[in-house]
Design an enzyme around this catalytic site. Structure first.
Site, PDB file in Angstrom:
ATOM      1  N   HIS A  51      22.493  -9.637   8.549  1.00 40.02           N
ATOM      2  CA  HIS A  51      22.048  -9.324   9.774  1.00 40.02           C
ATOM      3  C   HIS A  51      22.687  -8.039   9.698  1.00 40.02           C
ATOM      4  O   HIS A  51      22.676  -6.789  10.773  1.00 40.02           O
ATOM      5  CB  HIS A  51      22.703 -10.189  10.843  1.00 40.02           C
ATOM      6  CG  HIS A  51      22.059 -11.051  10.497  1.00 40.02           C
ATOM      7  ND1 HIS A  51      21.869 -12.103  10.257  1.00 40.02           N
ATOM      8  CD2 HIS A  51      20.209 -12.379  10.826  1.00 40.02           C
ATOM      9  CE1 HIS A  51      21.663 -13.606   9.735  1.00 40.02           C
ATOM     10  NE2 HIS A  51      20.598 -13.413  11.212  1.00 40.02           N
ATOM     11  N   GLN A  95      10.948 -21.045  19.524  1.00 40.91           N
ATOM     12  CA  GLN A  95      10.532 -20.901  18.331  1.00 40.91           C
ATOM     13  C   GLN A  95      10.595 -21.807  17.787  1.00 40.91           C
ATOM     14  O   GLN A  95      10.097 -21.901  16.268  1.00 40.91           O
ATOM     15  CB  GLN A  95      10.586 -19.493  18.236  1.00 40.91           C
ATOM     16  CG  GLN A  95      12.251 -19.738  17.624  1.00 40.91           C
ATOM     17  CD  GLN A  95      12.441 -18.069  16.993  1.00 40.91           C
ATOM     18  OE1 GLN A  95      12.836 -17.376  18.294  1.00 40.91           O
ATOM     19  NE2 GLN A  95      12.911 -17.872  15.845  1.00 40.91           N
ATOM     20  N   ASP A 140      10.903 -11.533   7.471  1.00 45.12           N
ATOM     21  CA  ASP A 140      10.239 -12.581   7.974  1.00 45.12           C
ATOM     22  C   ASP A 140       9.735 -10.996   8.444  1.00 45.12           C
ATOM     23  O   ASP A 140       9.078 -10.977   9.275  1.00 45.12           O
ATOM     24  CB  ASP A 140      11.168 -12.910   9.398  1.00 45.12           C
ATOM     25  CG  ASP A 140      12.395 -13.908   8.956  1.00 45.12           C
ATOM     26  OD1 ASP A 140      12.256 -14.528   8.649  1.00 45.12           O
ATOM     27  OD2 ASP A 140      13.522 -13.155   8.940  1.00 45.12           O
TER      28      ASP A 140
HETATM   29  P1  AMP Z   1      17.624 -14.231  12.486  1.00 49.45           P
HETATM   30  O1  AMP Z   1      19.079 -14.460  13.095  1.00 49.45           O
HETATM   31  O2  AMP Z   1      16.801 -15.194  11.457  1.00 49.45           O
HETATM   32  O3  AMP Z   1      16.045 -14.440  13.953  1.00 49.45           O
HETATM   33  O4  AMP Z   1      17.314 -12.965  12.157  1.00 49.45           O
HETATM   34  C1  AMP Z   1      17.565 -11.275  12.940  1.00 49.45           C
HETATM   35  C2  AMP Z   1      17.036 -10.490  12.011  1.00 49.45           C
HETATM   36  O5  AMP Z   1      17.403 -10.478  10.619  1.00 49.45           O
HETATM   37  C3  AMP Z   1      15.458 -10.944  11.906  1.00 49.45           C
HETATM   38  O6  AMP Z   1      15.159  -9.559  12.271  1.00 49.45           O
HETATM   39  C4  AMP Z   1      15.410 -10.941  10.186  1.00 49.45           C
HETATM   40  O7  AMP Z   1      14.419 -10.360   9.939  1.00 49.45           O
HETATM   41  C5  AMP Z   1      16.458  -9.796  10.182  1.00 49.45           C
HETATM   42  N1  AMP Z   1      17.129 -10.744   8.978  1.00 49.45           N
HETATM   43  C6  AMP Z   1      17.055 -12.531   8.767  1.00 49.45           C
HETATM   44  N2  AMP Z   1      17.566 -12.281   7.337  1.00 49.45           N
HETATM   45  C7  AMP Z   1      17.595 -10.635   6.333  1.00 49.45           C
HETATM   46  C8  AMP Z   1      17.684 -10.189   5.213  1.00 49.45           C
HETATM   47  N3  AMP Z   1      18.149 -11.747   4.025  1.00 49.45           N
HETATM   48  N4  AMP Z   1      17.710  -9.198   4.719  1.00 49.45           N
HETATM   49  C9  AMP Z   1      17.592  -8.430   5.892  1.00 49.45           C
HETATM   50  N5  AMP Z   1      17.229  -8.609   7.301  1.00 49.45           N
HETATM   51  C10 AMP Z   1      17.248 -10.418   7.552  1.00 49.45           C
END
Ligand code: AMP
Length: 283
Positions: free
Chosen positions: A33, A57, A146
């Protein structure tokens, strides 16, 4: 220190028509993030990070209940990476009583994560549309980690003619290759050790493809060999797909991607890599 706002109307009046970068998250912020936030802070005058665990979701209520929540820590991580504002609405600020409008992205959402998690992408598409409309960013940043979600967001952004730009960002990994995820913290030491087979399989497939192997069947067999040894790792799917449609392909061509979902005990992990080059989804 970043300013915390919980109310969409206050956020709207604060932002006005300022050129904003936006990083939507569900909190439990990690270095993946932070990379998105740093990029937004670098490319935009003002960066908003949303922290919202989106109930629509989650297909599994236990998964929603177990999702880690620590707003003070998230605000500190976001601020450290360059965020100016953390938008942390409660559920009724996003979904007021009587809420009854949902966004469905047909086709793209029917397989892989969509098939494994019914309703998941409907919830993602709906909340992303609401958040983009509240923040109205010049650029919104999403991780390639993702990958199917990134494609779904690009599609709804295009189809609904939403303003601004969707920016895909590379996956941030641990030193051994495991993609950072808030779920990694739930792995036992043994499962964490076994999880490294996931990136190893993907990287082996990519290096064979770059060395000239074009047969998806042979690349998948190679990937499966890397996944065979770990005792508790169960592969849900491992596939080679077109990077825009996510349809399986027989022969690797530019844009092709290897995608995987695997379970280690109760923890479900997903990952993906471009086999030859960066796919259109990342542009
Ligand atoms: P989340 O909080 O899991 O919904 O993720 C929020 C954003 O962070 C989404 O756009 C994810 O794809 C991105 N994200 C999560 N993990 C990673 C990672 N390891 N590398 C890059 N982006 C990430």
């Amino acid at each position: 220190m970043a300013r915390v706002i919980t109310d969409p109307t206050s956020l709207r009046s604060l932002l006005g028509d300022r050129k904003t970068g936006f990083v939507p998250t569900m909190g439990a912020l990690h270095a993946g993030h932070a990379a998105l936030i740093r990029r937004s802070a670098h490319e935009n005058a003002l960066t908003v990070v949303s922290v919202f665990v989106n109930p629509t979701q989650f297909d599994d209520p236990n998964d929603l209940a177990r999702y880690p929540r620590d707003l003070d820590r998230d605000v500190a991580v976001a601020a450290d990476a360059g965020a100016d504002i953390v938008y942390a609405p409660d559920v009724t600020a996003v979904y007021p009583p009587g809420f009854s409008t949902f966004v469905e992205v047909a086709g793209l959402t029917e397989r892989w994560e969509g098939a494994a998690r019914p309703g998941h992408f409907r919830g993602v598409a709906t909340v992303v549309t609401i958040l983009l409309n509240t923040v109205r960013p010049r650029r919104a940043y999403f991780g390639e980690k993702d990958y199917q979600q990134l494609l779904v967001v690009r599609r709804l952004h295009r189809d609904l003619q939403l303003p601004g730009e969707i920016v895909g960002c590379p996956t941030v990994r641990e030193a051994d290759g495991l993609a950072l995820s808030s779920r990694n913290a739930r792995l036992t030491p043994q499962q964490r050790a076994e999880a490294v087979a996931i990136p190893r399989a993907l990287f082996a497939m990519a290096s064979a493809a770059r060395a000239g192997e074009v047969s998806a069947a042979r690349l998948l067999q190679l990937g499966q060999e890397h996944l065979a040894a770990p005792l508790s790792l169960i592969v849900e799917y491992l596939a080679i797909v077109d990077g825009e449609t996510l349809d399986p392909v027989e022969h690797v061509a530019p844009g092709a991607r290897a995608i995987i979902a695997a379970r280690l005990g109760p923890v479900r992990l997903i990952d993906n890599v471009a086999l030859l080059d960066e796919a259109a989804g990342s542009r």
